[in-house]
Motif scaffolding. Structure first.
Motif, mmCIF file in Angstrom:
data_model
loop_
_atom_site.group_PDB
_atom_site.id
_atom_site.type_symbol
_atom_site.label_atom_id
_atom_site.label_comp_id
_atom_site.label_asym_id
_atom_site.label_seq_id
_atom_site.Cartn_x
_atom_site.Cartn_y
_atom_site.Cartn_z
ATOM 1 N N SER A 380 20.250 -28.403 3.402
ATOM 2 C CA SER A 380 18.915 -28.343 2.808
ATOM 3 C C SER A 380 18.016 -29.392 3.433
ATOM 4 O O SER A 380 18.453 -30.227 4.241
ATOM 5 C CB SER A 380 18.999 -28.563 1.294
ATOM 6 N N VAL A 381 16.757 -29.342 3.053
ATOM 7 C CA VAL A 381 15.822 -30.413 3.364
ATOM 8 C C VAL A 381 15.246 -30.913 2.050
ATOM 9 O O VAL A 381 14.884 -30.121 1.174
ATOM 10 C CB VAL A 381 14.714 -29.945 4.338
ATOM 11 N N ALA A 382 15.224 -32.236 1.884
ATOM 12 C CA ALA A 382 14.715 -32.865 0.669
ATOM 13 C C ALA A 382 13.281 -33.324 0.903
ATOM 14 O O ALA A 382 13.004 -34.021 1.882
ATOM 15 C CB ALA A 382 15.595 -34.049 0.273
ATOM 16 N N ILE A 383 12.375 -32.923 0.029
ATOM 17 C CA ILE A 383 10.956 -33.239 0.168
ATOM 18 C C ILE A 383 10.561 -34.302 -0.845
ATOM 19 O O ILE A 383 10.722 -34.127 -2.060
ATOM 20 C CB ILE A 383 10.076 -31.994 -0.039
ATOM 21 N N LEU A 384 10.071 -35.424 -0.347
ATOM 22 C CA LEU A 384 9.485 -36.467 -1.187
ATOM 23 C C LEU A 384 7.999 -36.501 -0.867
ATOM 24 O O LEU A 384 7.560 -37.156 0.084
ATOM 25 C CB LEU A 384 10.143 -37.821 -0.908
ATOM 26 N N ALA A 385 7.208 -35.746 -1.627
ATOM 27 C CA ALA A 385 5.769 -35.687 -1.395
ATOM 28 C C ALA A 385 5.124 -36.972 -1.900
ATOM 29 O O ALA A 385 5.512 -37.522 -2.934
ATOM 30 C CB ALA A 385 5.173 -34.474 -2.103
ATOM 31 N N GLY A 386 4.153 -37.481 -1.170
ATOM 32 C CA GLY A 386 3.535 -38.749 -1.528
ATOM 33 C C GLY A 386 2.562 -38.638 -2.686
ATOM 34 O O GLY A 386 2.134 -37.540 -3.055
ATOM 35 N N PRO A 387 2.187 -39.786 -3.260
ATOM 36 C CA PRO A 387 2.795 -41.090 -3.029
ATOM 37 C C PRO A 387 4.190 -41.151 -3.639
ATOM 38 O O PRO A 387 4.416 -40.621 -4.732
ATOM 39 C CB PRO A 387 1.832 -42.070 -3.709
ATOM 40 N N ALA A 395 12.350 -32.698 -4.086
ATOM 41 C CA ALA A 395 12.445 -31.250 -4.221
ATOM 42 C C ALA A 395 13.346 -30.749 -3.106
ATOM 43 O O ALA A 395 13.212 -31.158 -1.953
ATOM 44 C CB ALA A 395 11.071 -30.607 -4.121
ATOM 45 N N ILE A 396 14.293 -29.877 -3.429
ATOM 46 C CA ILE A 396 15.290 -29.416 -2.469
ATOM 47 C C ILE A 396 14.971 -27.996 -2.015
ATOM 48 O O ILE A 396 14.772 -27.103 -2.833
ATOM 49 C CB ILE A 396 16.706 -29.459 -3.079
ATOM 50 N N ILE A 397 14.924 -27.806 -0.696
ATOM 51 C CA ILE A 397 14.742 -26.480 -0.112
ATOM 52 C C ILE A 397 16.035 -26.110 0.603
ATOM 53 O O ILE A 397 16.424 -26.766 1.579
ATOM 54 C CB ILE A 397 13.557 -26.448 0.863
ATOM 55 N N ASN A 398 16.720 -25.086 0.144
ATOM 56 C CA ASN A 398 17.984 -24.673 0.739
ATOM 57 C C ASN A 398 17.750 -23.984 2.078
ATOM 58 O O ASN A 398 16.847 -23.155 2.215
ATOM 59 C CB ASN A 398 18.732 -23.737 -0.205
ATOM 60 N N LEU A 399 18.593 -24.324 3.036
ATOM 61 C CA LEU A 399 18.491 -23.748 4.370
ATOM 62 C C LEU A 399 19.814 -23.086 4.740
ATOM 63 O O LEU A 399 20.490 -22.546 3.881
ATOM 64 C CB LEU A 399 18.095 -24.835 5.376
ATOM 65 N N GLY A 400 20.192 -23.161 6.013
ATOM 66 C CA GLY A 400 21.417 -22.519 6.464
ATOM 67 C C GLY A 400 22.567 -23.493 6.563
ATOM 68 O O GLY A 400 23.025 -24.041 5.572
ATOM 69 N N SER A 401 23.003 -23.796 7.791
ATOM 70 C CA SER A 401 24.206 -24.589 8.001
ATOM 71 C C SER A 401 23.908 -25.856 8.792
ATOM 72 O O SER A 401 23.488 -25.805 9.939
ATOM 73 C CB SER A 401 25.248 -23.752 8.741
ATOM 74 N N ASN A 402 24.108 -27.007 8.152
ATOM 75 C CA ASN A 402 24.036 -28.328 8.791
ATOM 76 C C ASN A 402 22.682 -28.664 9.410
ATOM 77 O O ASN A 402 22.571 -28.884 10.624
ATOM 78 C CB ASN A 402 25.124 -28.449 9.852
ATOM 79 N N PRO A 403 21.626 -28.740 8.609
ATOM 80 C CA PRO A 403 20.336 -29.212 9.135
ATOM 81 C C PRO A 403 20.493 -30.638 9.655
ATOM 82 O O PRO A 403 21.081 -31.495 8.976
ATOM 83 C CB PRO A 403 19.413 -29.167 7.917
#
Length: 491
Positions: A380-387, A395-403
């Motif tokens: 996944s990629v974890a989003i920390l929107a500012g501030p 916020a977690i966005i699920n992706l495929g294999s081993n970003p």
């Protein structure tokens, strides 16, 4: 914990000079579009004599385009506001690169480009070049043209974009952990590249960065040597070649290196993260001496398994700060700069960075500076929107294999920052690698990912204007033995 990162960062803001794990490539745009590319990248190697050993590589085209991904994770997070960062135009740093971070409209450190002006004619807005995008945006599935791949070494890992020979065209520098090499692919200016020329480094070269370390207007290289606990500096000759490496002590097993001016003295400094098989706990700061040399390292504790480091002005005081990712605590640590090249004690940046952070992409995803963090084990990629507050959950966005790596830019021309994430796919040598394109909404959230196939084991991605059309393209290091190029196909 996996090490896995290629120490490459791409992000955009308003600036006229270049960066990630650093010399920088800056792509600038009018204030109305706010877009400047900073590409950071670090590599690991050894201190052997540098020798040109061969020139290989030829392009091959695949007809695979973008396909919509079936699932995505949570995309909430961050306050809603308008993002003003937009499409990029093309100013590649010629000769001496500056090493300044240009994310979020802040310019931290850096020195003026001492080489000739390689960019396009300045646009009408504040001397910035015009964006290459036509009005409006293009569909996510049509953002990139079919992939073109180049054979490069045995196991490419890190990748950097810079003008290494002073001809005004972006070139590629690629680290090869399989052969202990650094490969240079001279750019033709149209998004294609000449065969790679290899420079023997002798160790497992994970990451590299470029900047002008000795004020001669020529791009140099800095290579993080994990096994030796050092950084090797290779001074450029101005024709795309490099002299023998000079070794400088850097700390406990550095695996990522970035370059920028941390103390405002006009000299380029280095910062490395010390992973050390998950036991390293520090980032090391090495102040530049202006002649290609560096002072002994000063270490700052950031948590076990320090794997990635970036720089920006996080508190808007005009002083560059550091943000490090650590896999031991799966956390981000913020080090606020004092202004003299020293830093205050680390403080949390968000409550978590997933389950195995590997890279950080910075950007104004909702009008404030935030971070996108790739998560190897979490897929996944974890989003920390500012501030970003110390207690903020990503916020977690699920992706495929081993970003493993993320690049930040406005890829579809709508004036809002997007993400491009490289998935290593368990380092498969046969299955195609994947680039996930996540279109930003401007409020800190993103559309579901659209995937583009690249070479197998795609580990590191950077964004830069590779063909001079003012739009961000992608260059991807594929650990299977290639570099993939995805040119932006938006009108």
């Amino acid at each position: 914990m996996p090490r896995r990162n290629g120490c490459s960062l791409t992000r955009f803001g308003l600036s006229s000079n270049p960066d990630p794990c650093q010399s920088e490539v800056v792509i600038a745009a009018p204030r109305s579009r706010l877009a400047a590319l900073a590409v950071l990248l670090a590599t690991t190697g050894t201190g052997c004599c540098l020798t040109i050993v061969s020139g290989i590589g030829s392009p091959s085209e695949s007809t695979t385009g973008g396909t919509s991904a079936a699932t995505s994770g949570a995309t909430s997070g961050g306050a809603t506001s308008t993002t003003t960062t937009g499409g990029v135009s093309s100013t590649t740093t010629t000769g001496g690169t500056t090493g300044a971070t240009t994310t979020g409209g802040q310019t931290t450190g850096g020195m003026p480009d001492s080489g000739p002006d390689a960019g396009p004619d300045a646009g009408p807005d504040g001397g910035m070049p015009d964006s290459g995008f036509d009005a409006g945006r293009c569909l996510a599935t049509t953002v990139f043209a079919p992939v073109v791949t180049y054979t490069v070494g045995a196991a490419p890992f890190g990748i950097q974009v810079a003008d290494l020979d002073g001809n005004g065209k972006p070139d590629l520098a690629v680290s090869d952990i399989g052969q202990g090499m650094v490969w240079i692919l001279p750019g033709r200016g149209d998004g294609t590249f000449d065969p790679a020329v290899g420079y023997l480094e002798g160790g497992a070269s994970y990451a590299l960065t470029t900047a002008d370390f000795n004020h001669d207007g020529v791009a140099d290289l800095a290579v993080a040597n994990t096994a030796q606990g050092s950084v090797s500096v290779l001074l450029g000759d101005g024709d795309g070649g490099f002299g023998p490496p000079q070794s400088f002590s850097a700390g406990e097993a550095p695996n990522c290196v970035i370059a920028t001016d941390l103390n405002g003295d006009g000299e380029i400094d280095l910062v490395v993260s010390n992973y050390n098989a998950g036991m390293g706990t520090t980032v090391s700061v090495m102040l530049g001496e202006g002649d290609g040399g560096f002072a002994p390292p000063a270490g700052y504790s950031v948590g076990a398994g320090a794997i990635f480091v970036v720089t920006d002005d996080f508190n808007a005081d005009g002083i560059p700060d550091l943000l490090a990712a650590s896999q031991g605590g799966n956390s981000l640590a913020l080090l606020l700069g004092v202004g003299d090249g020293t830093f205050a004690s680390a403080q949390p940046f968000g409550a978590s960075a997933g389950t195995a952070p590997t890279s950080i992409g910075l950007g104004n995803f909702n009008g404030s500076l935030g971070a996108a963090v790739t998560d190897w084990f979490g897929n996944s990629v974890a989003i920390l929107a500012g501030p970003v507050a110390a207690t903020e959950q990503p916020a977690i966005i699920n992706l495929g294999s081993n970003p493993n790596s993320v690049a930040v830019a406005d890829f579809d021309g709508d004036g809002i920052l997007d993400l491009a994430v490289a998935e290593a796919n368990s380092f498969s040598s046969t299955a195609p690698g994947t680039i996930d394109l996540l279109i930003g909404k401007g409020d800190g959230t993103f559309e579901p990912p659209v995937t583009f196939a690249v070479g197998p084991s795609s580990v590191t991605v950077v964004a830069a204007d590779l063909n001079g059309d003012g739009k961000p393209d992608l260059a991807v290091a594929d650990q299977s033995g290639s570099v993939s190029i995805l040119l932006n196909a938006c009108p």
